[in-house]
Scaffold this active site. Structure first.
Site, PDB file in Angstrom:
ATOM      1  N   CYS A 140     -19.521  -6.810   3.443  1.00  0.00           N
ATOM      2  CA  CYS A 140     -18.843  -5.583   3.864  1.00  0.00           C
ATOM      3  C   CYS A 140     -17.542  -5.509   3.069  1.00  0.00           C
ATOM      4  O   CYS A 140     -16.967  -6.550   2.717  1.00  0.00           O
ATOM      5  CB  CYS A 140     -18.542  -5.636   5.364  1.00  0.00           C
ATOM      6  SG  CYS A 140     -17.609  -4.209   5.969  1.00  0.00           S
ATOM      7  N   ARG A 149     -17.911  -2.912  17.925  1.00  0.00           N
ATOM      8  CA  ARG A 149     -17.143  -4.147  17.670  1.00  0.00           C
ATOM      9  C   ARG A 149     -15.805  -4.140  18.412  1.00  0.00           C
ATOM     10  O   ARG A 149     -14.977  -3.227  18.236  1.00  0.00           O
ATOM     11  CB  ARG A 149     -16.899  -4.331  16.177  1.00  0.00           C
ATOM     12  CG  ARG A 149     -16.158  -5.659  15.896  1.00  0.00           C
ATOM     13  CD  ARG A 149     -16.069  -6.013  14.430  1.00  0.00           C
ATOM     14  NE  ARG A 149     -17.356  -6.004  13.816  1.00  0.00           N
ATOM     15  CZ  ARG A 149     -17.665  -5.332  12.717  1.00  0.00           C
ATOM     16  NH1 ARG A 149     -16.755  -4.635  12.097  1.00  0.00           N
ATOM     17  NH2 ARG A 149     -18.887  -5.364  12.228  1.00  0.00           N
ATOM     18  N   CYS A 171       0.263   0.427  10.334  1.00  0.00           N
ATOM     19  CA  CYS A 171      -0.187  -0.611   9.397  1.00  0.00           C
ATOM     20  C   CYS A 171       0.927  -1.477   8.812  1.00  0.00           C
ATOM     21  O   CYS A 171       1.859  -0.970   8.173  1.00  0.00           O
ATOM     22  CB  CYS A 171      -0.982   0.017   8.261  1.00  0.00           C
ATOM     23  SG  CYS A 171      -1.740  -1.262   7.216  1.00  0.00           S
ATOM     24  N   CYS A 180     -16.361  -9.664   5.436  1.00  0.00           N
ATOM     25  CA  CYS A 180     -15.779  -8.355   5.118  1.00  0.00           C
ATOM     26  C   CYS A 180     -14.502  -8.536   4.297  1.00  0.00           C
ATOM     27  O   CYS A 180     -13.568  -9.213   4.729  1.00  0.00           O
ATOM     28  CB  CYS A 180     -15.471  -7.600   6.404  1.00  0.00           C
ATOM     29  SG  CYS A 180     -14.714  -5.990   6.087  1.00  0.00           S
ATOM     30  N   CYS A 204       0.836  -1.210   0.000  1.00  0.00           N
ATOM     31  CA  CYS A 204       0.000   0.000   0.000  1.00  0.00           C
ATOM     32  C   CYS A 204       0.868   1.256   0.000  1.00  0.00           C
ATOM     33  O   CYS A 204       1.840   1.355   0.758  1.00  0.00           O
ATOM     34  CB  CYS A 204      -0.919  -0.007   1.218  1.00  0.00           C
ATOM     35  SG  CYS A 204      -2.041   1.415   1.222  1.00  0.00           S
ATOM     36  N   CYS A 207       0.144   5.035   6.939  1.00  0.00           N
ATOM     37  CA  CYS A 207      -0.521   4.855   8.240  1.00  0.00           C
ATOM     38  C   CYS A 207       0.469   4.162   9.197  1.00  0.00           C
ATOM     39  O   CYS A 207       0.923   3.035   8.925  1.00  0.00           O
ATOM     40  CB  CYS A 207      -1.792   4.039   8.074  1.00  0.00           C
ATOM     41  SG  CYS A 207      -2.838   4.626   6.712  1.00  0.00           S
ATOM     42  N   CYS A 216     -19.550   1.298   8.537  1.00  0.00           N
ATOM     43  CA  CYS A 216     -18.799   0.663   9.618  1.00  0.00           C
ATOM     44  C   CYS A 216     -17.600   1.586   9.813  1.00  0.00           C
ATOM     45  O   CYS A 216     -16.766   1.723   8.900  1.00  0.00           O
ATOM     46  CB  CYS A 216     -18.366  -0.737   9.189  1.00  0.00           C
ATOM     47  SG  CYS A 216     -17.199  -1.497  10.336  1.00  0.00           S
TER      48      CYS A 216
HETATM   49  N1  SAM Z   1      -6.730   0.312   3.056  1.00  0.00           N
HETATM   50  C1  SAM Z   1      -8.030   0.554   3.513  1.00  0.00           C
HETATM   51  C2  SAM Z   1      -8.114   1.702   4.503  1.00  0.00           C
HETATM   52  O1  SAM Z   1      -7.113   2.082   5.065  1.00  0.00           O
HETATM   53  O2  SAM Z   1      -9.235   2.196   4.701  1.00  0.00           O
HETATM   54  C3  SAM Z   1      -8.705  -0.662   4.118  1.00  0.00           C
HETATM   55  C4  SAM Z   1      -7.905  -1.602   5.001  1.00  0.00           C
HETATM   56  S1  SAM Z   1      -7.210  -0.904   6.507  1.00  0.00           S
HETATM   57  C5  SAM Z   1      -6.104  -2.175   6.974  1.00  0.00           C
HETATM   58  C6  SAM Z   1      -8.582  -0.982   7.652  1.00  0.00           C
HETATM   59  C7  SAM Z   1      -8.345  -0.551   9.069  1.00  0.00           C
HETATM   60  O3  SAM Z   1      -7.597  -1.538   9.772  1.00  0.00           O
HETATM   61  C8  SAM Z   1      -7.573   0.712   9.330  1.00  0.00           C
HETATM   62  O4  SAM Z   1      -8.326   1.865   9.128  1.00  0.00           O
HETATM   63  C9  SAM Z   1      -7.189   0.551  10.780  1.00  0.00           C
HETATM   64  O5  SAM Z   1      -8.173   1.127  11.624  1.00  0.00           O
HETATM   65  C10 SAM Z   1      -7.144  -0.968  10.977  1.00  0.00           C
HETATM   66  N2  SAM Z   1      -5.783  -1.433  11.268  1.00  0.00           N
HETATM   67  C11 SAM Z   1      -4.771  -1.566  10.379  1.00  0.00           C
HETATM   68  N3  SAM Z   1      -3.641  -1.980  10.990  1.00  0.00           N
HETATM   69  C12 SAM Z   1      -3.947  -2.112  12.306  1.00  0.00           C
HETATM   70  C13 SAM Z   1      -3.196  -2.499  13.451  1.00  0.00           C
HETATM   71  N4  SAM Z   1      -1.908  -2.803  13.372  1.00  0.00           N
HETATM   72  N5  SAM Z   1      -3.818  -2.534  14.650  1.00  0.00           N
HETATM   73  C14 SAM Z   1      -5.134  -2.210  14.740  1.00  0.00           C
HETATM   74  N6  SAM Z   1      -5.889  -1.834  13.688  1.00  0.00           N
HETATM   75  C15 SAM Z   1      -5.312  -1.767  12.479  1.00  0.00           C
HETATM   76  C1  DTB Z   2     -11.234  -2.609  11.371  1.00  0.00           C
HETATM   77  O1  DTB Z   2     -11.566  -1.577  11.996  1.00  0.00           O
HETATM   78  N1  DTB Z   2     -10.376  -3.516  11.836  1.00  0.00           N
HETATM   79  C2  DTB Z   2     -10.154  -4.556  10.831  1.00  0.00           C
HETATM   80  C3  DTB Z   2     -11.189  -4.181   9.734  1.00  0.00           C
HETATM   81  N2  DTB Z   2     -11.691  -2.923  10.172  1.00  0.00           N
HETATM   82  C4  DTB Z   2     -10.797  -4.177   8.339  1.00  0.00           C
HETATM   83  C5  DTB Z   2      -8.750  -4.650  10.385  1.00  0.00           C
HETATM   84  C6  DTB Z   2      -7.754  -4.876  11.513  1.00  0.00           C
HETATM   85  C7  DTB Z   2      -6.410  -5.057  10.917  1.00  0.00           C
HETATM   86  C8  DTB Z   2      -5.370  -5.443  11.927  1.00  0.00           C
HETATM   87  C9  DTB Z   2      -4.023  -5.585  11.324  1.00  0.00           C
HETATM   88  C10 DTB Z   2      -3.911  -6.660  10.280  1.00  0.00           C
HETATM   89  O2  DTB Z   2      -4.387  -7.803  10.494  1.00  0.00           O
HETATM   90  O3  DTB Z   2      -3.307  -6.404   9.230  1.00  0.00           O
HETATM   91 FE1  SF4 Z   3      -2.863   1.238   3.333  1.00  0.00          FE
HETATM   92 FE2  SF4 Z   3      -2.822   0.119   5.726  1.00  0.00          FE
HETATM   93 FE3  SF4 Z   3      -3.294   2.741   5.514  1.00  0.00          FE
HETATM   94 FE4  SF4 Z   3      -5.177   0.951   4.643  1.00  0.00          FE
HETATM   95  S1  SF4 Z   3      -4.474   1.262   6.753  1.00  0.00           S
HETATM   96  S2  SF4 Z   3      -4.447   2.806   3.584  1.00  0.00           S
HETATM   97  S3  SF4 Z   3      -3.820  -0.699   3.915  1.00  0.00           S
HETATM   98  S4  SF4 Z   3      -1.371   1.674   4.945  1.00  0.00           S
END
Ligand code: SAM
Ligand code: DTB
Ligand code: SF4
Length: 346
Positions: free
Chosen positions: A139, A271, A71, A108, A64, A68, A199
């Site tokens: 979702c 959730r 992430c 989802c 990506c 963030c 959501c």
């Molecule tokens: N890329 C898209 C976005 O950012 O909207 C969709 C996938 S993104 C991984 C969805 C959500 O996962 C993020 O907004 C964040 O709240 C959650 N998330 C990602 N990494 C995480 C982590 N290490 N711990 C907890 N939540 C995480």
């Molecule tokens: C959300 O709020 N939490 C989920 C879902 N929406 C997509 C994702 C959590 C991701 C946790 C880190 C990972 O597994 O990569």
């Molecule tokens: Fe990309 Fe992760 Fe940010 Fe979603 S949360 S936009 S997958 S870096």
């Protein structure tokens, strides 16, 4: 306990004008009082023995371009997550069938995109149509959407779109630099305008203050419509991301965050999301007591771990919780998750 429709209908109207001070006051209540208030609100709107169960699948992992800080899928951090292409519809369908058989009511699909390209939409739409045809709620979480992309996903049968605010507006700039808080609000508006359910939640344990946790919940509760689902994620610390090594949040503070979310968004599904794998059963039980009524179910979130299904089934049985059925499926019992407490009693 009486069905929701039999309970008194003199409940206060849902509010969208919460002040920061009101939320901070809720956070500062004695723990037992806060849980009592949240539990009371929970019972006014839901059967507290029911928990909605969603299963996640990463349909396009890693690589990506966003930054963030939490992430593992951001290309710029070295986390060991390999980038993949978008999965085939057949492979997604196979996973959705397994999730349904295991007792999930919602499926989802997540993609590590900043936003989908228009050429991706028909491929995701095909996945949505096929998953919905299994009788699952659908979702997706694909990043920022334009109005026309949201309309196309709605036409394919998408029920919910997940797009998180992630954190308080004033802390957001510490976590993400490649898109603005306002971009998130714009995507949510497109999702609502297309007629989909939202959501939307965030992450705690990223080094934010209590006032900033209150700020996240205030921003969520003061959206034009409360999100239908509010995922509260506890940061999963992944080696290689800038947030690895952040001081752990006090578990009671996490429970407080759930309780305040329940009070200010009384009709939303709250959730208990990422971070459950490292939580004790007792901490999760406190979260359900504080008003959480939804979980991610299945061994994996997107790239990180989640409790295995046996552990969750045993926890449900020990606590006397039942999975909520999808609205269109009411009347069908998922025999493999709905087992008597005795089955799992120690
Ligand atoms: N890329 C898209 C976005 O950012 O909207 C969709 C996938 S993104 C991984 C969805 C959500 O996962 C993020 O907004 C964040 O709240 C959650 N998330 C990602 N990494 C995480 C982590 N290490 N711990 C907890 N939540 C995480
Ligand atoms: C959300 O709020 N939490 C989920 C879902 N929406 C997509 C994702 C959590 C991701 C946790 C880190 C990972 O597994 O990569
Ligand atoms: Fe990309 Fe992760 Fe940010 Fe979603 S949360 S936009 S997958 S870096």
């Amino acid at each position: 306990m009486p069905a929701v429709s039999e309970r008194p209908s003199t409940l206060p109207a849902t509010r969208h004008d919460w002040s920061r001070r009101e939320l901070e006051t809720l956070f500062a209540l004695p723990f037992t009082e806060l849980l009592h208030r949240a539990g009371t609100v929970h019972r006014q709107h839901f059967d507290p023995a029911e928990v909605q169960v969603s299963t996640l699948l990463s349909v396009k992992t890693g690589g990506c371009p966003e930054d963030c800080a939490y992430c593992p899928q951001a290309q710029r951090y070295h986390t060991g997550v390999d980038a993949t292409k978008l999965m085939s519809t057949e492979a997604v369908l196979e996973k959705a069938k397994q999730a349904k058989a295991a007792g999930a009511s919602r499926f989802c699909m997540g993609a590590a995109w900043r936003s989908p390209k228009d050429r991706d939409i028909p491929k995701v739409a095909a996945m949505i149509r096929e998953v919905k045809a299994l009788g699952l709620e659908t979702c997706a979480t694909l990043g920022m959407l334009s109005g026309s992309q949201a309309q196309a996903l709605k036409s394919a049968g998408l029920d919910y779109y997940n797009h998180n605010l992630d954190t308080a507006p004033e802390f957001y700039g510490e976590i993400i630099h490649t898109r603005e808080f306002q971009d998130r609000l714009d995507t949510l508006a497109h999702v609502r305008d297309a007629g989909m359910k939202t959501c939307c939640g965030g992450i705690v344990g990223m080094g934010e203050s209590r006032a900033q946790r209150a700020g996240l919940l205030q921003a969520l509760a003061n959206l034009p419509a409360h999100p239908d689902s509010v995922p509260i994620n506890r940061l999963v610390q992944v080696e290689g991301t800038p947030l690895a090594g952040t001081a752990e949040l006090d578990p009671f503070e996490f429970v407080r965050t759930i309780a305040v979310a329940r009070i200010v968004m009384p009709r939303s599904m709250v959730r208990l999301s990422a971070g459950r794998e490292s939580m004790s059963d007792e901490l999760q039980a406190l979260c359900f007591t504080a008003g959480a009524n939804s979980i991610f179910y299945g061994e994996k979130l997107l790239t990180t771990g989640n409790p295995d299904t046996e552990r969750d089934m045993a926890l449900f049985a020990r606590l006397g919780l039942r999975p909520m059925q999808a609205i269109e499926e009411a009347g069908t019992v998922h025999a493999d998750i709905v087992q008597s407490p005795q089955t799992y009693a120690a």
